[in-house]
Scaffold this active site. Structure first.
Site, PDB file in Angstrom:
ATOM      1  N   MET A 134       0.841  -1.203   0.000  1.00  0.00           N
ATOM      2  CA  MET A 134       0.000   0.000   0.000  1.00  0.00           C
ATOM      3  C   MET A 134       0.879   1.258   0.000  1.00  0.00           C
ATOM      4  SD  MET A 134      -3.428  -0.962   2.019  1.00  0.00           S
ATOM      5  CE  MET A 134      -2.833  -0.771   3.671  1.00  0.00           C
ATOM      6  N   GLY A 135       2.155   1.096  -0.349  1.00  0.00           N
ATOM      7  CA  GLY A 135       3.033   2.259  -0.441  1.00  0.00           C
ATOM      8  C   GLY A 135       3.524   2.725   0.922  1.00  0.00           C
TER       9      GLY A 135
ATOM     10  N   HIS B 213       9.036   1.172   3.292  1.00  0.00           N
ATOM     11  CA  HIS B 213      10.169   1.168   4.225  1.00  0.00           C
ATOM     12  C   HIS B 213      10.997  -0.070   3.889  1.00  0.00           C
ATOM     13  CE1 HIS B 213       7.713  -1.881   6.160  1.00  0.00           C
ATOM     14  NE2 HIS B 213       6.732  -0.994   6.297  1.00  0.00           N
TER      15      HIS B 213
ATOM     16  N   GLY C  40      11.165  -2.898   5.230  1.00  0.00           N
ATOM     17  CA  GLY C  40      10.401  -4.154   5.281  1.00  0.00           C
ATOM     18  C   GLY C  40       9.878  -4.507   3.887  1.00  0.00           C
ATOM     19  N   HIS C  41       9.323  -3.516   3.201  1.00  0.00           N
ATOM     20  CA  HIS C  41       8.828  -3.746   1.832  1.00  0.00           C
ATOM     21  C   HIS C  41       9.993  -4.083   0.893  1.00  0.00           C
ATOM     22  CE1 HIS C  41       5.634  -0.792   3.308  1.00  0.00           C
ATOM     23  NE2 HIS C  41       4.912  -1.838   2.964  1.00  0.00           N
TER      24      HIS C  41
ATOM     25  N   GLY D  94       4.921 -10.478   3.959  1.00  0.00           N
ATOM     26  CA  GLY D  94       5.682 -10.339   5.200  1.00  0.00           C
ATOM     27  C   GLY D  94       5.015 -11.064   6.361  1.00  0.00           C
TER      28      GLY D  94
ATOM     29  N   GLN E 236      -2.748 -12.416   7.884  1.00  0.00           N
ATOM     30  CA  GLN E 236      -2.985 -12.082   6.472  1.00  0.00           C
ATOM     31  C   GLN E 236      -2.327 -13.112   5.548  1.00  0.00           C
ATOM     32  OE1 GLN E 236      -3.034  -7.977   4.618  1.00  0.00           O
ATOM     33  NE2 GLN E 236      -0.923  -8.543   4.188  1.00  0.00           N
TER      34      GLN E 236
ATOM     35  N   SER F   8       6.688  -0.357   9.915  1.00  0.00           N
ATOM     36  CA  SER F   8       5.310  -0.270   9.438  1.00  0.00           C
ATOM     37  C   SER F   8       5.088   1.124   8.867  1.00  0.00           C
ATOM     38  CB  SER F   8       4.344  -0.501  10.615  1.00  0.00           C
ATOM     39  OG  SER F   8       3.052  -0.058  10.266  1.00  0.00           O
ATOM     40  N   SER F   9       4.288   1.196   7.813  1.00  0.00           N
ATOM     41  CA  SER F   9       3.977   2.512   7.241  1.00  0.00           C
ATOM     42  C   SER F   9       3.293   3.386   8.280  1.00  0.00           C
ATOM     43  CB  SER F   9       3.066   2.347   6.024  1.00  0.00           C
ATOM     44  OG  SER F   9       3.668   1.479   5.095  1.00  0.00           O
TER      45      SER F   9
HETATM   46  P1  AMP Z   1       1.514  -3.038   3.454  1.00  0.00           P
HETATM   47  O1  AMP Z   1       2.062  -2.000   2.531  1.00  0.00           O
HETATM   48  O2  AMP Z   1       1.576  -2.649   4.891  1.00  0.00           O
HETATM   49  O3  AMP Z   1       0.163  -3.552   3.004  1.00  0.00           O
HETATM   50  O4  AMP Z   1       2.498  -4.269   3.351  1.00  0.00           O
HETATM   51  C1  AMP Z   1       2.841  -4.854   2.131  1.00  0.00           C
HETATM   52  C2  AMP Z   1       3.622  -6.119   2.385  1.00  0.00           C
HETATM   53  O5  AMP Z   1       4.799  -5.797   3.120  1.00  0.00           O
HETATM   54  C3  AMP Z   1       2.840  -7.138   3.232  1.00  0.00           C
HETATM   55  O6  AMP Z   1       3.103  -8.456   2.755  1.00  0.00           O
HETATM   56  C4  AMP Z   1       3.432  -6.930   4.609  1.00  0.00           C
HETATM   57  O7  AMP Z   1       3.344  -8.076   5.442  1.00  0.00           O
HETATM   58  C5  AMP Z   1       4.880  -6.622   4.262  1.00  0.00           C
HETATM   59  N1  AMP Z   1       5.520  -5.910   5.377  1.00  0.00           N
HETATM   60  C6  AMP Z   1       5.056  -4.822   6.034  1.00  0.00           C
HETATM   61  N2  AMP Z   1       5.886  -4.484   7.038  1.00  0.00           N
HETATM   62  C7  AMP Z   1       6.892  -5.397   7.019  1.00  0.00           C
HETATM   63  C8  AMP Z   1       8.066  -5.599   7.819  1.00  0.00           C
HETATM   64  N3  AMP Z   1       8.358  -4.807   8.838  1.00  0.00           N
HETATM   65  N4  AMP Z   1       8.870  -6.635   7.510  1.00  0.00           N
HETATM   66  C9  AMP Z   1       8.582  -7.467   6.475  1.00  0.00           C
HETATM   67  N5  AMP Z   1       7.501  -7.323   5.681  1.00  0.00           N
HETATM   68  C10 AMP Z   1       6.666  -6.302   5.948  1.00  0.00           C
END
Ligand code: AMP
Length: 280
Positions: free
Chosen positions: A30-31, A34, A36-37, A148, A154, A186-187
């Site tokens: 979802m943009g 960081h 993690g992405h 992640g 999820q 986290s975003s």
């Molecule tokens: P989101 O943008 O929050 O929807 O996350 C997109 C993907 O990035 C999802 O598969 C999340 O689980 C993964 N993600 C988000 N935060 C982290 C993190 N800290 N470490 C690893 N993967 C992450």
């Protein structure tokens, strides 16, 4: 990096890559990216000749309109980060592209998973997640999908949707990337002020406390002490659960052979954070 906004364009690029025998890895986000992405992009690049990332703040998965309205958007920085990571394609669709008017609302039989933890506290959330990921898989036809562990439930939900819809994509789950002090990236962390940011450390500390004492104290006692720690640091807890890592059924008494995970969701003022840790 090629940036496209339509399903047809991204599908054509994916098929082109396949035609020259490149496997396709896909990272939905979802943009407000960081590291993690980016770690997911890196994992995809390691095993695939072609990596597609999507950025789409999916309205149907937000049960709280305020959370949707305040979701951080940093698209220019995101594009730079994806370029630097060597992502091949960014799929950046509009809401109308993903949900044209008259779009049929699919229902996914997720069963128990949809009724507990995130499913219970965010009604409709996982239906929205499945709806968008289903559409994104149809639009990108990836060999491998990178998710992640940060969003533990999820991952299970998406695996189930893939089974139900018989997508041919394989799911690869990547470890949670944390800040140096332990806070899961986290975003939504961008919405924390300095004081809230430092108090938020309590989530990973509570998880670590559960992990270290798991087996020595009852799950009930561990949950109570984790909750105290969260409350002392200004959190309002949605849930703390010690669950079977394969089914997410709550664990009421310790069994060394049962793979366990602790999961937390809690509000720091109006910012809702989640995290989890495998216990054994
Ligand atoms: P989101 O943008 O929050 O929807 O996350 C997109 C993907 O990035 C999802 O598969 C999340 O689980 C993964 N993600 C988000 N935060 C982290 C993190 N800290 N470490 C690893 N993967 C992450």
């Amino acid at each position: 990096m090629i940036i496209v906004k339509t399903k047809n364009e991204v599908l054509a690029l994916s098929r082109q890559a396949r035609n020259i025998r490149k496997s396709v890895g896909f990272v939905p986000t979802m943009g407000a990216l960081h590291y993690g992405h980016i770690s997911l992009i890196e994992a995809s690049k390691k095993s695939n000749g072609f990596t597609i990332c999507s950025i789409f703040v999916n309205p149907t998965q937000f049960n709280n309109p305020d959370d949707f309205a305040k979701y951080p958007i940093t698209i220019e920085k995101d594009i730079n980060m994806l370029e630097a990571a060597g992502c091949d394609v960014l799929f950046f669709p509009t809401v109308n592209e993903m949900y044209p008017s008259g779009d049929e609302v699919a229902f996914y039989e997720l069963g128990y998973l949809d009724t507990i933890l995130e499913g219970k506290f965010r009604p409709g959330h996982y239906q929205g997640v499945c709806r968008i990921v289903d559409k994104l898989l149809l639009a990108t036809e990836p060999d491998n999908l990178y998710l992640g562990q940060k969003d533990f439930q999820q991952c299970m939900v998406i695996k189930k949707m893939i089974e139900i819809k018989q997508h041919k994509t394989k799911v690869v789950i990547c470890e949670t990337i944390r800040e140096q002090d332990g806070l899961a990236m986290s975003s939504r962390n961008m919405r924390l002020n300095e004081q809230e940011r430092s108090l938020s450390l309590a989530i990973s500390q509570a998880l670590l406390h559960i992990k270290l004492a798991y087996g020595a104290q009852s799950p009930e006692a561990l949950i109570a002490s984790a909750n105290d720690l969260l409350e002392q640091n200004g959190f309002k807890t949605d849930y703390i659960s010690i669950s079977d890592a394969n089914t997410l059924e709550p664990i009421t008494s310790w069994n060394k052979d049962q793979k366990a995970v602790a999961l937390i969701a809690a509000f720091m003022n109006d910012v809702r954070l989640i995290d989890n840790m495998i216990l054994n």
